[in-house]
Every structure is written in C-alpha cells, then in structure tokens.
Write an enzyme that holds these catalytic residues in place. Sequence first.
Site, short mmCIF file in Angstrom:
data_model
loop_
_atom_site.label_atom_id
_atom_site.label_comp_id
_atom_site.label_asym_id
_atom_site.label_seq_id
_atom_site.Cartn_x
_atom_site.Cartn_y
_atom_site.Cartn_z
N GLU A 36 19.50 25.84 19.73
CA GLU A 36 20.59 25.43 20.62
C GLU A 36 21.89 25.24 19.84
O GLU A 36 22.97 25.59 20.32
CB GLU A 36 20.23 24.15 21.37
CG GLU A 36 19.15 24.34 22.45
CD GLU A 36 19.59 25.27 23.56
OE1 GLU A 36 20.80 25.40 23.80
OE2 GLU A 36 18.71 25.89 24.17
N CYS A 191 24.67 38.03 36.19
CA CYS A 191 25.98 37.46 36.53
C CYS A 191 26.85 37.47 35.28
O CYS A 191 27.32 36.45 34.81
CB CYS A 191 25.79 36.04 37.05
SG CYS A 191 27.25 35.35 37.90
N CYS A 198 25.70 42.36 41.02
CA CYS A 198 25.45 41.55 42.21
C CYS A 198 24.32 42.10 43.07
O CYS A 198 23.62 41.34 43.75
CB CYS A 198 26.74 41.43 43.03
SG CYS A 198 28.05 40.52 42.17
N CYS A 201 21.18 40.43 42.25
CA CYS A 201 21.21 38.97 42.16
C CYS A 201 20.41 38.32 43.29
O CYS A 201 20.60 38.64 44.47
CB CYS A 201 22.65 38.49 42.22
SG CYS A 201 22.78 36.69 42.12
N CYS A 207 26.53 33.43 47.75
CA CYS A 207 27.55 33.36 46.69
C CYS A 207 28.96 33.57 47.24
O CYS A 207 29.25 34.59 47.88
CB CYS A 207 27.24 34.41 45.62
SG CYS A 207 28.44 34.42 44.28
#
Length: 347
Positions: A36, A191, A198, A201, A207
């Site tokens: 991370e 995205c 899209c 998606c 959205c």
Amino acid sequence: MGDWFSQQLLDWYDRHGRKELPWHRDRSAYRVWVSEIMLQQTQVTTVIPYFERFMERFPSVHDLASAAREEVLGYWSGLGYYARARNLHAAAIEVVERFEGEFPQDPEQLQSLPGIGRSTAAAIAAQAFDQRAAILDGNAKRVLARYHGVEGWPGKTAVANELWDHAEEHTPHERIRDYTQAIMDLGAMVCTRRNPACASCPVRTGCIGYARNDPEAYPGRKPKKEKPEKTLWMLLIEDGEGRLLLEERPPTGIWGGLLSLPEADPALQPEEVPDHCESALGVETNMPDSLEPFRHTFSHYHLWIRPLRLSARRTISIQEHGRLRWLTREQALEAGLPAPIRGLIRQ
DNA sequence: TACGCGTGGTC
DNA sequence: TGACCAAGCGT
C-alpha cells in the site's frame, strides 16, 4: 449486506477482478502495508519489481525494523517520494516497539503510524483483516465521482469529504476485502481516466457520468499552476582512483536521505568556471570537461542540471547540504541514488 | 488550507 | 513532446 452498487461490484469482481498480484499471495498485514505504501501515487506495474526485491530482503517487519535506514532507502531508490521509505522504516520500528511486532487491526491505530493516512489505514484493515473500513484512493475517487456526478477537484476538502461520504455509504458489511479490491480494480480496468469501458461496467445504469454522456469530465481537474524553474550545477568529481564525491542529502526536502552529487556554489556562473576560487573543499584533478546541461522535469518544477566534470587541477566551492563521502561508482549505484543522478553517474 | 514530494507511462 | 497523472501523506 450491501447496497445494489456494492453487490454489482462484488459480482463483477468475482468474474473479472485481479487476484494474482504479488501482494495477494500472502495477505499478511506486513505485506499489505508495504504494498500500500509503495502504491501511493505509483502505478502497479512500477511497484511489482520493487515489492518483490523488498520482500526478499525484508521478509518481516522485524527484518525491516533492524535494518539501517540507508539500506532501506537503497531498496527504494528509483521509486520516488522517499519520505515514504523513511516513514516505512520508522513505522516498522514503532510496530516492533509499541505493538510487539503485530500490526493493529483498528484503522485509527494504524493511522497513528507514520506514513499511514486515512485511506491506507482502511486499505490495510480491509485487505489484511477484512475489517469494515472505506478506502478512497485515486481509483475509488474516479468511480464515485462519475457514479454520483460529483463536481470539482478532489484536492479540495469539500469535494473529498463528499467522496468519502459516498465511499462510506457503499462499503458493505460483508466481503470487505473483495469489495475494496473490486472498486480499485473497476477504476483501473473499466472506469479508466480516459476512454472508460462503460459498456462493460456493472453499475452504468446508475451512473450520472454515463447518463450525462461525459464520464471523462469526472473527477474535476486540478487547477494548473506555473512550474518554477531552478538551475544548479552538479559536480561530477572523480579522484585519481576512480571514486566519486557524493553527498548525503538532509532527511527532508528533495531526495531526502539519499546520496546525490554535490552542488557548486550557487554564485558560480556557467561561463566562469573558475581556475581558482575560495574552496570549501580542495579537489585536485586533471582536465576540464563540461557536459551538456539538461532539463529534468519533476512533478512540481523544472530543474536545469549542469553537470560539471572537474578534471582540471582546480578548486571549486561546494554548497554543502550534508556529509560528503568518496565512493566508487559501484558502491554509489548500490547505495541508492535518485534516478537522474543515477543516469549521470552511469555515463 | 495549500503546498512539497519522484518517477515513469501515456497521448 | 510537454502536460497530465497514478493504490496519498505530512506539514
């Protein structure tokens, strides 16, 4: 249970999500944490080789805590944002001393460690411990800004707060680890910043960015600022035995804690490389040989580097920031150098 | 709050 | 090719 949004993301993740990244193999808190930190503002493909080398050398938090900071920085060399490495080392020592070598599971306690902010604390809690905590990295910001039609640049606190609220509200109570990975994967694979897919998606029907037919408008752009330009001379000074003069940079600021080339006195002008001047350090060499200056563009400013190879028998003033040391090229490259300096030394 | 902090990819 | 940006944080 979660809402429709999180259910859709989890279903999509089961079919398309990334599950084979190096830090997915053994999701110990230590490995998740290191990954991370490396992934902050840094792309996955860049991180992978650094992560593998780092884990081989520092397989546990104890190995990291007991290492010298210089060696940790050496393994970070080339990744950038070196405060991350300094904080990583400091946090490892804290985990050993404050938490007996065991990472806390509570996001608030994680956030008390240096280099771990709200999003990273949540990511560790979710990925390593499956604790319910909302992340908001660059991918999640983009997904949520588009989905909810959030206007404005997320660098503004008000915009970030709005996105955090959406992040919290969508985070389910089950399968936190998978959901966290799902929203990041959706941002990275579908995205995307430009040309989002899209059609693929799972949440496009809800959205706002998609409904407005302009998903790329979200999130709002950072207002652009003029980048300052700085010029300096970097001295490539080699002694008779092929050793280079290097400087340990101070712990804060650009390239903090790394080795770099010493800088000439800022008063030095390009056309007046002196045969003799008041010297902070007397260096005796052989023939003058100026290299071409080049411009290096950082995120935040442009830097003209004028490498000056000192080979004439002359002295020159050095603008000293930290301890000066003579090292062979091999030693220098091993100790860890900022990328532009590494390039200079390799020539 | 706004700024400083690296490097490499992408177009 | 220069502008923009990526799994943010500290001050």
